[in-house]
Design a protein around this motif. Structure first.
Motif, PDB file in Angstrom:
ATOM      1  N   ASN A  49      52.282  39.509  36.413  1.00  0.00           N
ATOM      2  CA  ASN A  49      51.018  40.005  35.852  1.00  0.00           C
ATOM      3  C   ASN A  49      49.985  40.335  37.115  1.00  0.00           C
ATOM      4  N   ARG A  50      50.606  41.108  37.936  1.00  0.00           N
ATOM      5  CA  ARG A  50      49.827  41.217  39.171  1.00  0.00           C
ATOM      6  C   ARG A  50      48.484  42.018  39.056  1.00  0.00           C
ATOM      7  N   SER A  51      48.277  42.727  38.083  1.00  0.00           N
ATOM      8  CA  SER A  51      47.032  43.419  38.015  1.00  0.00           C
ATOM      9  C   SER A  51      45.886  42.638  37.584  1.00  0.00           C
ATOM     10  N   ASP A  87      42.026  47.040  46.455  1.00  0.00           N
ATOM     11  CA  ASP A  87      41.126  46.184  45.659  1.00  0.00           C
ATOM     12  C   ASP A  87      41.451  44.877  45.620  1.00  0.00           C
ATOM     13  N   GLU A  88      42.501  44.465  45.868  1.00  0.00           N
ATOM     14  CA  GLU A  88      42.937  43.073  46.070  1.00  0.00           C
ATOM     15  C   GLU A  88      42.345  42.542  47.182  1.00  0.00           C
ATOM     16  N   ARG A 141      46.915  45.215  47.722  1.00  0.00           N
ATOM     17  CA  ARG A 141      46.477  46.581  47.633  1.00  0.00           C
ATOM     18  C   ARG A 141      45.079  46.512  48.017  1.00  0.00           C
ATOM     19  N   CYS A 188      49.705  38.212  46.329  1.00  0.00           N
ATOM     20  CA  CYS A 188      49.185  39.619  46.984  1.00  0.00           C
ATOM     21  C   CYS A 188      49.615  39.831  48.458  1.00  0.00           C
ATOM     22  N   LYS A 197      43.314  40.835  41.269  1.00  0.00           N
ATOM     23  CA  LYS A 197      42.073  41.361  41.817  1.00  0.00           C
ATOM     24  C   LYS A 197      40.732  40.811  40.646  1.00  0.00           C
TER      25      LYS A 197
END
Length: 310
Positions: free
Chosen positions: A80-82, A114-115, A112, A107, A85
């Motif tokens: 559930n990487r999303s 945003d992360e 990314r 991460c 952030k």
């Protein structure tokens, strides 16, 4: 009106309602909105869940915030990487460094943009400035050029931690790297100088950069500077800034009148005609402003006695 016209709220409408209720610290009504949303068959997305958690945190409902964060992570944060952030800064607000480090490990290897920005904010909030700097500098190894908002994330850390020299150095680097200035960058710079006690320099930076870059500063930036003048009892500069705030279209808000009154109070100078100024602007005093008006009224007998006793 929407209920009267039988217009069904969308996810976006519910997001605004949740945020508005939470910002007003009306947690009970915020929860009613969430229940109504779910009754309509709309489940909160990650953005709404993050908004709910943030209002729980600032409202002092720590356990409820932690329960939302668990929901956001799901059974396996790697799947559930999303959510990463969103939860990084929220765990930082709760002071849970171990969880921030745990989420960042998910991460870090192929982070990314945003992360990275969320991680800079999170570690900065926890006081781990070195880690925030490390993440910021590593970003340039993956992306050769970065937009101003990523520089500003680091600048905000320096401003919040009152690291004046590092903040000035980064601001110069932003100029050298051709970063476009925005209202949030200007806000960080003003905070940096104000917190260092260089209030007049902060005012100069605000004026020159906003004029040269055609930026309309945030209302909160003006209030931060007005608060600094107020604490110093600098009525002259407070009045000048108050006029500028009105020129920029920020009218009808009581906060600026309260801060201006506090400047007069700290200067021990009577604000003659202040009630009439407020009345002309259709501003009506709340309890705090009414108290300040009484405290600065030279014809208030109690106030005159206090002066004699000082």
């Amino acid at each position: 009106m929407m209920e009267k016209e039988n217009v069904k709220p969308s996810l976006f409408t519910y997001k605004l309602l949740v945020d508005t209720k939470g910002a007003a610290r009306d947690i009970e009504d915020m929860e009613k909105v969430i229940q109504a949303m779910q009754a309509d068959g709309i489940e909160p997305d990650l953005l709404i869940q993050a908004t709910i958690a943030r209002h729980y945190i600032f409202g002092g409902y720590r356990e409820k915030a932690e329960a939302i964060l668990e929901q956001m992570e799901g059974d396996d944060i790697n799947e559930n990487r999303s959510a990463c952030k969103f939860v990084l800064p929220l765990y930082a607000f709760l002071g849970k460094k171990a969880d921030v480090e745990r989420i960042w490990k998910v991460c870090e290897a192929n982070a990314r943009l945003d992360e990275c920005m969320s991680a800079i904010e999170a570690f900065g909030k926890l006081g781990d400035v070195e880690k925030a700097e490390e993440i910021f500098e590593n970003m340039f190894k993956t992306w050769k050029t970065l937009s101003f908002k990523y520089y500003n994330a680091m600048l905000r850390v320096y401003a919040n931690k009152k690291l004046f020299d590092k903040g000035k150095e980064l601001a110069k680097r932003m100029g050298d790297d051709g970063c476009r200035l925005g209202p949030s960058t200007l806000d960080s710079l003003v905070k940096l100088y104000s917190d260092a006690g260089e209030v007049e320099k902060a005012d100069s930076v605000l004026h020159k950069l906003s004029y040269n870059n055609k930026i309309k500063p945030l209302y909160s930036t003006y209030m931060m500077l007005l608060d600094s003048y107020s604490k110093k009892g600098d009525v002259h500069n407070a009045e000048k800034l108050f006029s500028k705030v009105r020129q920029m279209g920020y009218t009808g808000r009581i906060r600026q009148y309260q801060l201006l009154l506090e400047a007069y109070l700290n200067a021990k100078t009577p604000p003659y005609g202040f009630k009439e100024r407020m009345k002309a602007d259709d501003i009506f005093p709340n309890r705090a402003v009414a108290s300040l008006l009484a405290a600065t009224d030279p014809f208030n007998r109690k106030n005159a006695m206090s002066e004699l006793l000082d």
